[in-house]
Design a protein around this motif. Structure first.
Motif, short mmCIF file in Angstrom:
data_model
loop_
_atom_site.label_atom_id
_atom_site.label_comp_id
_atom_site.label_asym_id
_atom_site.label_seq_id
_atom_site.Cartn_x
_atom_site.Cartn_y
_atom_site.Cartn_z
N MET A 4 0.82 -1.18 0.00
CA MET A 4 0.00 0.00 0.00
C MET A 4 0.88 1.27 0.00
O MET A 4 0.53 2.25 -0.65
N PHE A 5 1.99 1.21 0.72
CA PHE A 5 2.87 2.37 0.76
C PHE A 5 3.45 2.67 -0.61
O PHE A 5 3.61 3.84 -0.98
N LYS A 6 3.77 1.64 -1.39
CA LYS A 6 4.29 1.84 -2.74
C LYS A 6 3.27 2.54 -3.63
O LYS A 6 3.61 3.39 -4.45
N THR A 7 2.02 2.18 -3.47
CA THR A 7 0.95 2.79 -4.25
C THR A 7 0.83 4.28 -3.93
O THR A 7 0.69 5.11 -4.83
N ILE A 8 0.92 4.59 -2.66
CA ILE A 8 0.83 6.00 -2.25
C ILE A 8 2.02 6.78 -2.81
O ILE A 8 1.86 7.91 -3.29
N LYS A 9 3.21 6.18 -2.80
CA LYS A 9 4.39 6.84 -3.36
C LYS A 9 4.22 7.11 -4.86
O LYS A 9 4.60 8.17 -5.36
N LYS A 10 3.64 6.13 -5.57
CA LYS A 10 3.41 6.31 -7.01
C LYS A 10 2.46 7.47 -7.27
O LYS A 10 2.70 8.30 -8.15
N TYR A 11 1.35 7.52 -6.51
CA TYR A 11 0.38 8.59 -6.70
C TYR A 11 0.98 9.95 -6.36
O TYR A 11 0.73 10.94 -7.04
N TYR A 12 1.80 9.99 -5.32
CA TYR A 12 2.44 11.24 -4.93
C TYR A 12 3.43 11.69 -6.01
O TYR A 12 3.47 12.88 -6.36
N ALA A 13 4.20 10.78 -6.55
CA ALA A 13 5.16 11.12 -7.61
C ALA A 13 4.42 11.60 -8.85
O ALA A 13 4.85 12.57 -9.50
N ALA A 14 3.31 10.95 -9.18
CA ALA A 14 2.52 11.37 -10.34
C ALA A 14 1.94 12.76 -10.12
O ALA A 14 1.91 13.59 -11.04
#
Length: 76
Positions: free
Chosen positions: A1-11
């Motif tokens: 889940m943390f990886k998903t949040i990082k992806k959305y934040y980077a996007a």
């Protein structure tokens, strides 16, 4: 889940930088680059890139064309 949040934040950061680059390019009529510099995304005009190359901020032999090729986004 943390990886998903990082992806959305980077996007989100990328989209925000692209919007800023487009807005500044339209306002000032200059070419802007979105590049990864110093650990974060930066919106930099081409004129500043030339100055940074002259001040040896990049490795020896790097040209504006090299940076443009590796930029994440380039305004027209």
């Amino acid at each position: 889940m943390f990886k998903t949040i990082k992806k959305y934040y980077a996007a989100w950061l990328y989209k925000r930088a692209v919007r800023k680059a487009k807005k500044l390019a339209e306002l000032f009529g200059m070419k802007y680059y979105v590049i990864h510099l110093g650990g974060s995304l930066k919106v930099v005009p081409k004129q500043t890139i030339k100055e940074l190359i002259k001040r040896k901020r990049f490795r020896k032999g790097v040209t504006v064309e090299d940076i443009e090729r590796h930029a994440l986004f380039v305004t027209t």
